[in-house]
Design an enzyme around this catalytic site. Structure first.
Site, PDB file in Angstrom:
ATOM      1  N   GLY A  31      21.437 155.167  84.669  1.00  0.00           N
ATOM      2  CA  GLY A  31      22.582 154.679  85.418  1.00  0.00           C
ATOM      3  C   GLY A  31      22.183 154.095  86.756  1.00  0.00           C
ATOM      4  N   LEU A  33      22.995 151.212  87.821  1.00  0.00           N
ATOM      5  CA  LEU A  33      22.429 149.978  87.282  1.00  0.00           C
ATOM      6  C   LEU A  33      22.355 148.868  88.323  1.00  0.00           C
ATOM      7  CD1 LEU A  33      24.199 149.839  83.785  1.00  0.00           C
ATOM      8  CD2 LEU A  33      22.060 150.978  84.418  1.00  0.00           C
ATOM      9  N   HIS A  37      18.126 146.243  85.320  1.00  0.00           N
ATOM     10  CA  HIS A  37      18.612 146.818  84.058  1.00  0.00           C
ATOM     11  C   HIS A  37      19.313 145.751  83.211  1.00  0.00           C
ATOM     12  CE1 HIS A  37      18.710 150.545  86.681  1.00  0.00           C
ATOM     13  NE2 HIS A  37      17.992 150.957  85.660  1.00  0.00           N
ATOM     14  N   SER A 185      15.382 148.598  92.351  1.00  0.00           N
ATOM     15  CA  SER A 185      15.270 150.005  91.980  1.00  0.00           C
ATOM     16  C   SER A 185      16.543 150.722  92.383  1.00  0.00           C
ATOM     17  CB  SER A 185      14.077 150.648  92.701  1.00  0.00           C
ATOM     18  OG  SER A 185      14.105 152.065  92.566  1.00  0.00           O
TER      19      SER A 185
END
Length: 278
Positions: A31, A33, A37, A185
């Site tokens: 998660g 995100l 991703h 990140s």
């Protein structure tokens, strides 16, 4: 987008898709995100008929319970991002669905577990392998997509799937960066404005080594890079290494695939990044 919280429901969905001849791509996440991703979802959509993502903050890969507690969980935002990206299904289980209270796990993958990130975060990769093995067993994807940013993690999962003879093809996808070069990140939200500015030294140093790379000067390049990191205010480097991209052993003049890997604490946040040099 279909949403599942139990193993049995997502397995039933996969069986239905397979029965109609569709291939399954899988993107495992914790998660929080970001565009990195979503790039995995995009690549998976190009490779496979159906894309399933998981959101599960896996407790067994955290060395520090405080780190686990403060891990961001913006599930509504994450769901909206996946829907917008065209993800077909989300598996979002509770911890109790994934783990029974008394189970153990240990897979010997040799030295790979203890090098670099493994040295700094003992036990971390056992937790990663444990949860990815569970997810692969549940979803049974044809292909699974992971980011290059976690280069060593990709190698660990690759080793695990080979040892466990899991029939899944792993795909390493390029790092997605902010406009100023910082690797995307979920941890970046913990950076203060000053930290954020100082963190750019990681990607800048990697780029400098990429530009200056000479197989005869590996030791000097590493030393120079570490000095650059030490000189940046608020940055505590853990390592900057040039390694063999297939073994993580130190690179030398004859190494065919050279990767530069860096890890550093910026403020209170540990960041990693890398670049494939040759």
């Amino acid at each position: 987008m279909e949403k599942f919280t139990t193993k049995s429901s997502v397995q039933q969905y996969v069986q239905q898709q397979r029965a109609s001849g569709k291939t399954i791509g899988f993107v495992a996440t914790m998660g929080a995100l970001h565009a990195g991703h979503i790039s995995l979802i995009d690549i998976a959509r190009r490779h496979c008929d159906i894309v399933i993502s998981s959101i599960f903050v896996n407790p067994t890969q955290f060395n520090d319970t405080k780190d686990l507690e403060k891990y961001p969980r913006p599930i509504a935002v994450d769901v909206a991002m996946l829907e917008q990206a065209g993800c077909d299904a989300l598996f979002n289980p509770e911890v109790e669905e994934m783990y029974s209270g008394d189970e153990g796990w240990h897979l010997d993958i040799g030295e790979l577990e203890h090098l670099l990130e493994g040295r700094s975060r003992p036990g971390h990769y056992q937790g990663v392998m444990q949860v990815v093995h569970k997810l692969f067993t549940i979803v049974k994807p044809d292909e699974a997509f992971f980011g290059q940013k976690d280069y060593q993690q990709f190698m660990v999962i690759n080793k695990m799937t080979a040892l466990m003879k899991m029939p899944v093809k792993l795909v390493m996808c390029p790092i997605v960066r902010e406009p100023d070069g910082l690797a995307m990140s979920s941890r970046n939200i913990h950076l203060s404005a000053d930290d954020r500015r100082h963190s750019l030294v990681l990607s800048q140093t990697l780029n400098q080594v990429y530009r200056d790379f000479d197989p005869a000067s590996i030791a000097g390049l590493q030393d120079q890079a570490m000095q650059t990191l030490y000189n940046e205010e608020g940055v505590e480097p853990d390592y900057f290494v040039l390694v063999d991209g297939d073994t993580l052993h130190p690179a030398n003049q004859n190494t065919q695939k050279v990767v530069a890997l860096v890890a550093a604490k910026v403020g209170n946040t540990r960041l990693i990044d890398n670049v494939i040099v040759q």
